[in-house]
Scaffold this motif. Sequence first.
Motif, short mmCIF file in Angstrom:
data_model
loop_
_atom_site.label_atom_id
_atom_site.label_comp_id
_atom_site.label_asym_id
_atom_site.label_seq_id
_atom_site.Cartn_x
_atom_site.Cartn_y
_atom_site.Cartn_z
N VAL A 383 0.86 -1.19 0.00
CA VAL A 383 0.00 0.00 0.00
C VAL A 383 0.89 1.24 0.00
O VAL A 383 1.81 1.35 0.83
CB VAL A 383 -0.94 0.02 1.22
N ASN A 384 0.64 2.15 -0.91
CA ASN A 384 1.40 3.39 -1.01
C ASN A 384 0.48 4.59 -0.82
O ASN A 384 -0.74 4.51 -1.09
CB ASN A 384 2.11 3.47 -2.36
N VAL A 385 1.05 5.70 -0.40
CA VAL A 385 0.27 6.90 -0.07
C VAL A 385 -0.08 7.65 -1.35
O VAL A 385 0.78 7.87 -2.21
CB VAL A 385 1.07 7.81 0.89
N VAL A 490 -3.10 2.07 -3.65
CA VAL A 490 -2.78 3.45 -3.28
C VAL A 490 -3.92 3.95 -2.40
O VAL A 490 -5.06 4.07 -2.84
CB VAL A 490 -2.62 4.35 -4.52
N SER A 491 -3.62 4.17 -1.13
CA SER A 491 -4.62 4.57 -0.14
C SER A 491 -3.93 5.16 1.07
O SER A 491 -2.78 4.79 1.37
CB SER A 491 -5.48 3.37 0.26
N ASN A 492 -4.61 6.06 1.74
CA ASN A 492 -4.08 6.64 2.97
C ASN A 492 -4.70 5.98 4.20
O ASN A 492 -4.53 6.46 5.32
CB ASN A 492 -4.31 8.16 3.01
N ILE A 493 -5.44 4.92 3.99
CA ILE A 493 -6.10 4.20 5.09
C ILE A 493 -5.19 3.07 5.55
O ILE A 493 -4.57 2.37 4.74
CB ILE A 493 -7.46 3.64 4.63
N SER A 494 -5.14 2.86 6.87
CA SER A 494 -4.44 1.70 7.44
C SER A 494 -5.25 1.21 8.64
O SER A 494 -6.18 1.89 9.10
CB SER A 494 -3.02 2.06 7.86
N LEU A 505 -6.84 3.82 10.94
CA LEU A 505 -5.94 4.95 11.16
C LEU A 505 -5.52 5.58 9.84
O LEU A 505 -5.58 4.95 8.77
CB LEU A 505 -4.68 4.47 11.91
N ASP A 506 -5.07 6.84 9.95
CA ASP A 506 -4.47 7.54 8.83
C ASP A 506 -3.07 6.96 8.61
O ASP A 506 -2.27 6.89 9.54
CB ASP A 506 -4.41 9.04 9.12
N ARG A 507 -2.77 6.56 7.38
CA ARG A 507 -1.50 5.89 7.10
C ARG A 507 -0.31 6.81 7.30
O ARG A 507 0.78 6.38 7.70
CB ARG A 507 -1.50 5.35 5.67
N LYS A 570 -10.43 4.66 -0.31
CA LYS A 570 -10.92 3.28 -0.18
C LYS A 570 -9.73 2.33 -0.13
O LYS A 570 -8.75 2.49 -0.87
CB LYS A 570 -11.82 2.93 -1.36
N LEU A 571 -9.81 1.34 0.75
CA LEU A 571 -8.79 0.29 0.84
C LEU A 571 -9.48 -1.06 0.95
O LEU A 571 -10.25 -1.30 1.89
CB LEU A 571 -7.89 0.51 2.07
#
Length: 855
Positions: A383-385, A490-494, A505-507, A570-571
């Motif tokens: 997963v990348n930002v 590609v998502s900022n979700i973790s 959480l925010d990645r 979305k993740l």
Amino acid sequence: MNYKKYSLLLVFILLFSFIETNLFAQLSNDYGKEWKQVDELIKKGLTKSAMEETIKIYEIAKKNNNDPQIIKALLFRITLGRNLQEDANVKSIALVETEIQTSRQPARSILNSILAEMYWNFLQQNRYKFYNRTKTVDFKKDDILTWGIADLHKKIGELYLASIKEEKLLQQSRLEPLDAIIIKGNVRYLRPTLYDLLAHSALDYFKNDERDINRPAYAFEIKDKEALAPAVVFAAHRFINKDSASLHYYALLIYQKLLKFHAADAKPDALIDADIERINFVKQYGVMNNKDGLYLLALTEITKINNAASAQATYLIAQEIYNLASQVKAGFDSASEKYSINHAKKIADAVIKQYPESEGGINAKNLLNQILHKELNLTSEKVNVPGESFRTLVTYKNINTTNFRIIQVTPEFKNLIEIDSDNDKLWNKLISQPPLRSWKQALPLPDDYKTHSTEVKVDALPVGDYALLASAAEDFNLNKNPLSAHYFHVSNISYVNNGNEYFVLDRTTGKPLAGAKVQVWNQRYDYNSRKNIFEKLELLTADKNGYLKLSNKKNTERNIRLEITYQNDKLFLGDYQYSYNYDNSDEPGDEYDDQKKYENNKTRIFLFTDRSIYRPGQLVYFKGIGITQNYKTKKNQLLISKDSINVALRDANYQIVDSVKVLLNEFGSFNGKFRLPENKLNGNFSIVAGLNNQISFSVEEYKRPKFYAEFEKVKGTYRVNDKIKITGFAKAYAGNNVDGATVKYRVTRVARFLYPWMFWRWGFPQTKPMEITNGEIKTGADGKFTIEFEAIPDLSIDKKNDPVFDYKVEADITDVNGETRSTSAIVPVGYKALNLQVTLPQNEAINVDSLRDLN
């Protein structure tokens, strides 16, 4: 061209495999009519009639003294008998042994080799049985079914040696008269005589190391550097050996005789072939210093002959240099031209150019293909930002430019990928997708034909699922072109989780994503459609802390995937998480109506007995301590209850023998006793308190030991090859020394390595336990006994690896009354007398003054 060197005896084709009926007509023109009739009977399934006809052929051949046909008929009788007799292998061996008694040379030598092969196959088929047997002495071993592993190896070795005993006769015996029992190879000139054929058959056995599982202290090891010397020097060398059971010693002797026999050949092919075999054998099992260097020198000596046969030696030099350069082996500078893959390639090219159709030339082509083989692999974060560029690790070989494509993986396309398991179809789908982005990247490529890695920048992408494709060719074709694909998100979700509890959480910042929606999916197998199906389960919302808990029924299991959405992000990872909800709820009011029910459910009683083994009729004293959990605090506490607890004694059949009710005191404990029954089955008894609280103990008719045995602490330090003395003693519990007791001892060696990190690239060296010595002695008047042994090292392990050899000394002491006690000790010995380990704080600066005191 397939190089089939060996002219294999018919027994190896027929005796231990299914009969191929078309072989009957092909093997010999003699007795053609009779063999054709046997062939027809077998085709019709008339095995018994075929056996009768084969016996007739055998009797005719016997009258005519036709040895090849006698042996051929004998072998077919053995093969056909497998379908007609019980214990066919044993009876077949007896049949061949009988034939040997009346046979003449060279047929007797052939039959000895065949019989040795039969014994060897019999051992291999029944190996698991023989290794579970102990060695018998003073026992008449007429039935091989009662033999041990050592007996079989002894017999096999004797038969193979007997098969090549008549050297002069066999060396003068050509193979053409024996065509009836020989499968011809396409290079018969490598096995021109019967001696060659039988000697190489014997070597197939003597080159193995199965017999070395239990080795004496004087076990033969190939440590003379002359074993890798040129053929003339090797053949004249005398190997010192005290181990009459060593297979490798006899293998060296046979190689010496083969090389002497072919030393004066006008055509040196048979000599070169045997010499190369000898060198490879010594390379595999030799323990001399600088073995790799000696191996290369020995092969180089053969290449001086410079013909098609010696091309194999040249190829082996190239292969060895390639192996050394690939492994960066200690002692060889892989960066130098002499031991580089580039040098190995040049040697292989030369062999292919000069002798392209030889065995060495064909093998060199395969090596060259391996050297020039292209490789390409991608690795990057799963997963990348979004909005930020990231890196991918490119691992490559023999590629100087890589072409990249990024394609978007839609849910529909992802389903197509998951459904299609055909690799070519999958790649065709991937490369046919319109790319979002394409570019070319030059890669640093040293001229060393090794695998290299570098990181490549990938520009920022918006939220979504993608695949990064890499190809050596611009058109991404599938024809001999290395391709690699890496799927990523590609998502900022973790999220993080502990069991069924999750935090979204925010990645980038790690802050909770309040209000994030989590759709739970479950995969299960549908037995009606015989497919995995995906079903939508609960939809959850994270609280202000990003927290949520999956709801799961009691005692159910699921394979779940989480589809998480937050605002425009979305993740939905493809990873499955196994979820199992145990029925262990301890929430007040959930499963328990009141405090008493809750604490009773959490009750656990620890039981203790005064001993672990008893005799029938003795008293067993027991004690119990009860604990539970506090209803409110959920902390452990002593069990305080006015209710009685039932404690039962169960016998070896788990039947209740006796029981008693006990009360807890103010410390949450109780105690009691049971008398064990007499005249009942002994074994594993148990005491049970409540439902699931129990303790087990043994009830046996045993004698209390009258003495004990121990080894004294080893004094002094030792290095390998030193004489080691270790003293033990036997002392009665009454205080007196046990003199005149018989001590049977055994010393075994096992290698150990102090620095495991040294072997992270190519693994630990292969080592085997070895028996150093064994024997029998007596204790003296002071009850003591001394065992002496030599700290023999394992020479197959390089000294540079700093091995430590643990010598385990085991002793069984039996006094005059027949009572036996055992003890053991381990003596560690290495090439260095002292091993110093210093413990220092990690990741901290240390003042020089602090180094005056070390731990």
